[in-house]
Design an enzyme around this catalytic site. Sequence first.
Site, mmCIF file in Angstrom:
data_model
loop_
_atom_site.group_PDB
_atom_site.id
_atom_site.type_symbol
_atom_site.label_atom_id
_atom_site.label_comp_id
_atom_site.label_asym_id
_atom_site.label_seq_id
_atom_site.Cartn_x
_atom_site.Cartn_y
_atom_site.Cartn_z
ATOM 1 N N ASP A 203 0.837 -1.193 0.000
ATOM 2 C CA ASP A 203 0.000 0.000 0.000
ATOM 3 C C ASP A 203 0.882 1.258 0.000
ATOM 4 O O ASP A 203 1.856 1.336 0.756
ATOM 5 C CB ASP A 203 -0.867 -0.029 1.278
ATOM 6 C CG ASP A 203 -1.913 1.063 1.295
ATOM 7 O OD1 ASP A 203 -2.763 1.076 0.393
ATOM 8 O OD2 ASP A 203 -1.882 1.904 2.223
ATOM 9 N N GLU A 252 14.340 -15.612 0.254
ATOM 10 C CA GLU A 252 14.716 -16.719 1.139
ATOM 11 C C GLU A 252 13.654 -17.817 1.142
ATOM 12 O O GLU A 252 13.917 -18.944 1.530
ATOM 13 C CB GLU A 252 14.816 -16.225 2.590
ATOM 14 C CG GLU A 252 16.115 -15.574 2.955
ATOM 15 C CD GLU A 252 15.994 -15.066 4.389
ATOM 16 O OE1 GLU A 252 15.340 -15.715 5.236
ATOM 17 O OE2 GLU A 252 16.537 -13.980 4.651
HETATM 18 C C1 NOJ Z 1 -4.369 3.039 -0.902
HETATM 19 C C2 NOJ Z 1 -5.499 2.093 -0.627
HETATM 20 O O1 NOJ Z 1 -5.779 1.373 -1.794
HETATM 21 C C3 NOJ Z 1 -6.648 2.951 -0.155
HETATM 22 O O2 NOJ Z 1 -7.849 2.234 -0.092
HETATM 23 C C4 NOJ Z 1 -6.282 3.530 1.174
HETATM 24 O O3 NOJ Z 1 -7.295 4.413 1.596
HETATM 25 C C5 NOJ Z 1 -4.964 4.312 1.095
HETATM 26 N N1 NOJ Z 1 -3.963 3.620 0.335
HETATM 27 C C6 NOJ Z 1 -4.409 4.552 2.472
HETATM 28 O O4 NOJ Z 1 -3.946 3.361 3.037
#
Ligand code: NOJ
Length: 518
Positions: A203, A252
């Site tokens: 993310d 790994e």
């Molecule tokens: C990207 C994620 O896909 C989204 O849903 C989220 O709100 C933001 N990152 C923050 O984590």
Amino acid sequence: MSDNWWRDAVIYQVYPRSFADANGDGMGDLAGVRSRIGYLADLGVDALWLSPFYASPQHDAGYDVSDYRAIDPRFGTLDDFDAMLAEAHGAGIRIIVDLVPNHSSSEHEWFKAALASGPGSNERARYHFRDVDPARPEVPPNNWQSIFGGPAWTKTPDGKQWYLHLFDSSQPDLNWDNPEVHAEFESILRFWLDRGVDGFRIDVAHGMVKADGLPDTGGDGSIEMIGTTQAPFFDQDGVHEIYRRWRPVIEEYEGDRIFVAEAWTDSAERRALYLRPDELHQAFNFDLVLAPFAAADFRKAIDAEIANNAGVGAPCTWVLSNHDVQRHVTRYGDGELGLTRARGATQLLMALPGVVYVYQGEELGLGEVLDLPDEVREDPTFHRTGGEQIGRDGCRVPLPWKRDGLSLGFGEGGSWLPQPEDWSDKSVEAEDGEAGSTLEFYRTAIALRGENKATVLTWLEDPAEDTLAFDNGAVVNVTNFGDEPVSLAAFEGKEILLTSTDLQEGDLPAGSTIWFKR
Ligand code: NOJ
């Protein structure tokens, strides 16, 4: 031994809270995912990416993690996770989990300890705290704005310091200059790798490292998550050091496990930097999410991705929808027009060399739910902008599995967002086995893609304006982006493998794609 499955896979995104609800609490769960592995195997996907199911106060639908090693009770238990993983593996489906390293929840033990410990402490050094200036107590340390709206800084309860949050105030940004943060995330990677996961979707993979001194950003400091942009908190060169440390960790482990980056960058060139051989395996290409349904835009995005990824030896990673953007059926037009084009675009995607991600429900032809009542909306974007930005709830409405019943078979206890009535006809039950349904179209397209693997992409002469024709080494793909049917006379005699819409007197209808055997 590497089998490189991830270089041409079809990967299905499960949004657990909206996929299938086994315990009847109105929210999907891991047992629900497990119960539908057979459906996913029939669809023909190679792997699932599951959005977060970790312990979380759910202020951003689980992207606010309070314990990275625990399952939120709403989604089940670690035993449920293990059982779901075993069931998927038994069906030959790999599991990719979501890793959220840019920020934790404000309810994470670390952040609670930081607030309890006070300025200058080691506990605060895991996040970005800055003193409140007594001369200007209401002016934050810089002009950065939260991606969900409002300032990116919030004061501690005692009013003495600010902390940084690029997203909601319940999502404080971790400080990746701190070795403790590195060590903790390496340990989290190992925790899930030891449990048998096949990879991680990272993310905000472009966001962890901030420019030295946290300088102001241009303009008024506001920024969009969706879109290409440069900022002192996005796509900083230092972020690549993190991935160079993570790659040996995943190597790994046996079984060809992968990282896929959510990295919004200014260009395909910048995105490819994340895909160098000692960094990540895949990075979503969002250019087609942003592109209008037009031949020139698709061709430009496809050419840039292929050229830049070839330079680093990485597969192209194609996406049209996910849990953050309006569903492509709706982006491409109202009613039948949107669905026709969405199927046309999907079939084209399935002919491209590389990896295709499918977002749950697109295989049913679901559109964005545009008329959710304000009181059911949960996206922090909606609330932080006072409703000015509608947010992402409309693409997160729980799936319809059956024609009838409470929540159309999603679960026994209703659904956390209301489903439109006409989803009865778009349910799995309604589309299963129904010739011409979008579900059967996806099943066929995925199967044919597997039997006719793309090896190259050679553009062919387009049969008309606003069409794209290419040869992928196994299949000739023709897509009509225009508004009128297109003659297929140039392909006379070739065997037809699949059309996204029935031909109109032998012509390819507007918005549609056809595959010929090469
Ligand atoms: C990207 C994620 O896909 C989204 O849903 C989220 O709100 C933001 N990152 C923050 O984590």
